[in-house]
Write a protein that holds these residues in place. Structure first.
Motif, mmCIF file in Angstrom:
data_model
loop_
_atom_site.group_PDB
_atom_site.id
_atom_site.type_symbol
_atom_site.label_atom_id
_atom_site.label_comp_id
_atom_site.label_asym_id
_atom_site.label_seq_id
_atom_site.Cartn_x
_atom_site.Cartn_y
_atom_site.Cartn_z
ATOM 1 N N TYR A 1 -30.206 -31.126 18.731
ATOM 2 C CA TYR A 1 -28.984 -32.548 18.690
ATOM 3 C C TYR A 1 -28.618 -32.708 19.449
ATOM 4 N N LEU B 1 -29.446 -29.244 22.471
ATOM 5 C CA LEU B 1 -28.238 -30.082 22.854
ATOM 6 C C LEU B 1 -28.674 -31.001 24.099
ATOM 7 N N GLU C 1 -28.594 -34.649 26.315
ATOM 8 C CA GLU C 1 -27.128 -35.732 26.124
ATOM 9 C C GLU C 1 -27.495 -36.681 27.358
ATOM 10 N N GLN D 1 -22.999 -37.532 16.840
ATOM 11 C CA GLN D 1 -24.137 -35.964 16.386
ATOM 12 C C GLN D 1 -25.120 -36.383 15.622
#
Length: 290
Positions: A164, A197, A199, A146
């Motif tokens: 993140y 987040l 991705e 992460q």
């Protein structure tokens, strides 16, 4: 536009529900306004109790706590609890904050599942673990790494809060990322329990090299997994420590999978109070801010 993550604000509401006790009754705005939708009207829940256990006597069925198999027992009873979240700010401050909350929610909805260009500087790289609980065993899996950013430029917007990204083990072993590296990449914008987040990263470019030494690769993460210790609460000093990792937990011991998060120490410290890595008591978030 500039945005902060209003979903994760912990200083707006306090909830006295039993399930929040170990978090000092601090609850995120997203949990109150979106998941439970319990403000301002509150919620009703039932607290299960046992007359035998409360008197210090043993359960004749051999159970040690009240659970889903207890209803129907002559010693089982329940209390109906009416609960209402409390505001930790005054009404005027709440109204001003709620406008920002709605603006942020609209921005997230516009960005959700879109491919976005990102420019950000790494603040931390940590192993990404997942713990799975089965009826008779459990397993702690390494699911890549992460990346944490204290802020990021997402498309034309400045996100002035933590976000993140997730990368695979082979990517980290090849690129060797560490704090201080400035990255430019494309990713899919998602939301995970209120966190932004990023991705499916691609088009990776390291604009500036890391300022910190590279600490994590697959081998180091697998070694840390063998000594990692989980805690039932989340001290602020551990959340800020580079060896404190929030791990996704899947509890498959019930008919329906229960998802939650648990704090792990990758140095194997048995208790935050005796940790020599970060001096001081294991204070709650409110105490650390004073």
């Amino acid at each position: 536009m500039k945005f902060r993550n209003e979903f994760k604000r912990m200083d707006i509401f306090r909830c006295r529900h039993d399930s929040h006790e170990k978090f000092e009754y601090k609850v995120s705005a997203l949990h109150i306004l979106e998941r439970k939708r319990c403000f301002p009207h509150g919620c009703v829940y039932f607290r299960w109790r046992c007359r035998l256990l409360e008197k210090g006597k043993a359960c004749y069925r051999g159970y040690s706590h009240v659970g889903r198999l207890c209803p129907g027992c002559q010693y089982f009873f329940e209390d109906k609890i009416n609960n209402r979240p409390e505001l930790r700010v005054n009404e005027q401050e709440y109204q001003a904050w709620h406008e920002r909350y709605q603006e942020f929610a609209e921005w997230v909805e516009k960005m959700q599942n879109r491919q976005v260009n990102v420019l950000a500087t790494l603040s931390a790289v940590k192993p990404r673990f997942q713990r799975v609980l089965y009826p008779k065993t459990s397993a702690l899996h390494l699911r890549g790494f992460q990346l944490a950013f204290s802020e990021a430029f997402i498309e034309m917007d400045h996100f002035e809060d933590e976000c993140y990204a997730v990368i695979g083990r082979t990517v980290q072993d090849r690129i060797k990322l560490a704090a201080g590296a400035k990255l430019e990449f494309r990713a899919t914008f998602t939301l995970n329990r209120g966190r932004v987040l990023l991705e499916k990263l691609h088009g990776f470019e390291v604009v500036e090299a890391p300022t910190d030494a590279v600490e994590w690769n697959s081998s180091a993460a697998l070694v840390a997994r063998t000594i990692a210790v989980g805690f039932d609460w989340q001290p602020a000093k551990c959340l800020k420590c580079k060896y404190g990792v929030l791990t996704d937990v899947e509890d498959r011991r019930q008919p329906h999978i229960i998802e939650r998060r648990q704090l792990y120490c990758l140095q194997g410290m048995p208790d935050p109070e005796v940790c020599p890595l970060v001096p001081g008591r294991a204070l709650g978030e409110d105490e650390c801010q004073k």
